[in-house]
Design a protein around this motif. Sequence first.
Motif, PDB file in Angstrom:
ATOM      1  N   PHE A  95     -20.455  10.848  49.921  1.00 45.66           N
ATOM      2  CA  PHE A  95     -19.185  10.180  49.627  1.00 45.66           C
ATOM      3  C   PHE A  95     -18.544   9.669  50.919  1.00 45.66           C
ATOM      4  CE2 PHE A  95     -14.625  10.058  49.020  1.00 45.66           C
ATOM      5  CZ  PHE A  95     -14.445   9.570  47.745  1.00 45.66           C
ATOM      6  N   HIS A  96     -18.486  10.510  51.921  1.00 45.14           N
ATOM      7  CA  HIS A  96     -17.857  10.138  53.192  1.00 45.14           C
ATOM      8  C   HIS A  96     -18.660   9.054  53.914  1.00 45.14           C
ATOM      9  CE1 HIS A  96     -14.824  13.606  53.929  1.00 45.14           C
ATOM     10  NE2 HIS A  96     -14.970  13.367  52.630  1.00 45.14           N
ATOM     11  N   ASP A  97     -19.957   9.032  53.703  1.00 42.90           N
ATOM     12  CA  ASP A  97     -20.776   7.975  54.305  1.00 42.90           C
ATOM     13  C   ASP A  97     -20.461   6.629  53.664  1.00 42.90           C
ATOM     14  OD1 ASP A  97     -22.844   6.792  55.889  1.00 42.90           O
ATOM     15  OD2 ASP A  97     -24.182   6.879  54.161  1.00 42.90           O
ATOM     16  N   CYS A  98     -20.447   6.596  52.337  1.00 42.78           N
ATOM     17  CA  CYS A  98     -20.276   5.336  51.619  1.00 42.78           C
ATOM     18  C   CYS A  98     -18.888   4.722  51.799  1.00 42.78           C
ATOM     19  CB  CYS A  98     -20.560   5.534  50.133  1.00 42.78           C
ATOM     20  SG  CYS A  98     -22.295   5.890  49.773  1.00 42.78           S
ATOM     21  N   PHE A  99     -17.879   5.543  52.039  1.00 37.02           N
ATOM     22  CA  PHE A  99     -16.515   5.033  52.182  1.00 37.02           C
ATOM     23  C   PHE A  99     -16.232   4.458  53.570  1.00 37.02           C
ATOM     24  CE2 PHE A  99     -15.530   6.078  48.043  1.00 37.02           C
ATOM     25  CZ  PHE A  99     -14.186   5.911  47.752  1.00 37.02           C
ATOM     26  N   ILE A 100     -17.154   4.645  54.505  1.00 38.09           N
ATOM     27  CA  ILE A 100     -17.007   4.054  55.834  1.00 38.09           C
ATOM     28  C   ILE A 100     -18.188   3.120  56.086  1.00 38.09           C
ATOM     29  CG2 ILE A 100     -16.748   4.498  58.308  1.00 38.09           C
ATOM     30  CD1 ILE A 100     -14.509   5.727  56.695  1.00 38.09           C
ATOM     31  N   ARG A 101     -17.948   1.830  56.143  1.00 33.16           N
ATOM     32  CA  ARG A 101     -19.000   0.837  56.407  1.00 33.16           C
ATOM     33  C   ARG A 101     -20.091   0.782  55.339  1.00 33.16           C
ATOM     34  NH1 ARG A 101     -19.164  -1.449  61.395  1.00 33.16           N
ATOM     35  NH2 ARG A 101     -17.531  -0.763  62.833  1.00 33.16           N
ATOM     36  N   GLY A 102     -19.820   1.302  54.157  1.00 32.80           N
ATOM     37  CA  GLY A 102     -20.836   1.294  53.116  1.00 32.80           C
ATOM     38  C   GLY A 102     -21.843   2.410  53.320  1.00 32.80           C
ATOM     39  N   GLY A 154     -14.240  -1.701  45.762  1.00 32.54           N
ATOM     40  CA  GLY A 154     -14.753  -2.187  44.490  1.00 32.54           C
ATOM     41  C   GLY A 154     -14.854  -1.123  43.419  1.00 32.54           C
ATOM     42  N   LEU A 155     -14.140  -0.009  43.614  1.00 34.91           N
ATOM     43  CA  LEU A 155     -14.187   1.087  42.651  1.00 34.91           C
ATOM     44  C   LEU A 155     -12.919   1.088  41.806  1.00 34.91           C
ATOM     45  CD1 LEU A 155     -15.613   3.832  45.040  1.00 34.91           C
ATOM     46  CD2 LEU A 155     -16.876   2.539  43.300  1.00 34.91           C
ATOM     47  N   SER A 156     -13.076   1.342  40.527  1.00 36.08           N
ATOM     48  CA  SER A 156     -11.968   1.278  39.566  1.00 36.08           C
ATOM     49  C   SER A 156     -11.217   2.603  39.483  1.00 36.08           C
ATOM     50  CB  SER A 156     -12.523   0.933  38.188  1.00 36.08           C
ATOM     51  OG  SER A 156     -13.320   2.017  37.700  1.00 36.08           O
ATOM     52  N   MET A 157     -10.147   2.596  38.704  1.00 36.13           N
ATOM     53  CA  MET A 157      -9.393   3.822  38.474  1.00 36.13           C
ATOM     54  C   MET A 157     -10.242   4.840  37.707  1.00 36.13           C
ATOM     55  SD  MET A 157      -6.460   3.640  39.941  1.00 36.13           S
ATOM     56  CE  MET A 157      -5.136   4.554  39.138  1.00 36.13           C
ATOM     57  N   GLN A 158     -11.109   4.351  36.837  1.00 35.48           N
ATOM     58  CA  GLN A 158     -12.019   5.269  36.146  1.00 35.48           C
ATOM     59  C   GLN A 158     -12.979   5.902  37.145  1.00 35.48           C
ATOM     60  OE1 GLN A 158     -14.093   3.809  32.705  1.00 35.48           O
ATOM     61  NE2 GLN A 158     -15.338   5.640  32.512  1.00 35.48           N
ATOM     62  N   LYS A 214     -22.729   3.325  41.173  1.00 35.92           N
ATOM     63  CA  LYS A 214     -21.858   2.243  41.639  1.00 35.92           C
ATOM     64  C   LYS A 214     -21.405   2.484  43.073  1.00 35.92           C
ATOM     65  CE  LYS A 214     -17.614  -0.219  40.256  1.00 35.92           C
ATOM     66  NZ  LYS A 214     -16.521  -0.253  39.235  1.00 35.92           N
ATOM     67  N   MET A 215     -20.942   3.703  43.361  1.00 34.79           N
ATOM     68  CA  MET A 215     -20.476   4.011  44.714  1.00 34.79           C
ATOM     69  C   MET A 215     -21.617   3.967  45.724  1.00 34.79           C
ATOM     70  SD  MET A 215     -18.959   7.516  46.378  1.00 34.79           S
ATOM     71  CE  MET A 215     -20.644   8.111  46.632  1.00 34.79           C
ATOM     72  N   SER A 216     -22.761   4.528  45.355  1.00 28.10           N
ATOM     73  CA  SER A 216     -23.873   4.601  46.295  1.00 28.10           C
ATOM     74  C   SER A 216     -24.542   3.249  46.516  1.00 28.10           C
ATOM     75  CB  SER A 216     -24.906   5.624  45.827  1.00 28.10           C
ATOM     76  OG  SER A 216     -25.577   5.176  44.667  1.00 28.10           O
TER      77      SER A 216
END
Length: 318
Positions: A63-70, A176-180, A299-301
């Motif tokens: 999670f922490h990887d994907c939220f910084i620079r993808g 690009g992530l939704s509230m869901q 989606k996140m990954s």
Amino acid sequence: MNAHILINLLLTVILVVSFEVQALSPNYYDHSCPQADNIVTNAVKKAMSNDKTVAAALLRMHFHDCFIRGCDGSVLLDSKGKNKAEKDGPPNISLHAFYVIDNAKKALEEQCPGVVSCADILSLAAKDAVALSGGPTWEVPKGRKDGRISKAIETRQLPAPTFNISQLRQNFGQRGLSMQDLVVLSGGHTLGFAHCSSFQNRIHNFNTQKQVDPTLNPSFAASLKGVCPAHNRVKNAGSTMDDTTTSFDNIYYRMLMQGKSLFSSDEALLAVPSTKKLVAKYASSNEDFERAFVKSMIKMSSIIGNGNEVRLNCRKVR
């Protein structure tokens, strides 16, 4: 063929090639490294058999990887010289189990040298962490490349445990992530442990009128104050994220509805009707939660970074 047509043709080719380079596929290593998934699974399984905290660590690391620079494996890089890397940024100090990725990479390099990226290994390991904890499994889209940039200062972009619903909406929306997706991915808190510093704002000096966050269940708040006193000096004091901390399930949502969440960002999910409705849905159906979690994780990954290489050592660039 005139110059104008030739230029347009070249641009089309470049766009197609660029898309193919960025495209992720579950079958990416079918020919180049068909045992990739199994090799990573074995490394995660071995680590989890020796340390019950590994699953939560790998899920959080991804999670922490994907939220910084993808999702580019930048969280795996070690600090070097004057450059302080992501893993040494304040939100990431408690990240651990990097050795699991190192072990998987070593085994992969023996089997298929220079083929499987560290970013893909981390994504596969996160899936295994969930599945081996009793949660769902899924086909991980693969083909990520490893990034060369990792800066501790950029970890301030990570969503903080003190965030309110507006801050969370903006933070996830920027990726690009939704509230869901926000509600579903927060369910990953079913695994793991939180240090006192992450939730002390809710149990000590909450505001000028109240010492404790009134949304907290009183007995639950009292138990948290017991392990996290106002002037806590126990280095690793804290609380498990839910009552089944090594099992991937929907208990997190049930506890959230009972006023037994740890973070302000957890409680924030009840602040608006749309997210509160989803919390209730997942609290009542583990099946619905698992199905949604798989979709949101894929989606996140799939947030593509700017990586362009396959590292031979996940801790340093070539």
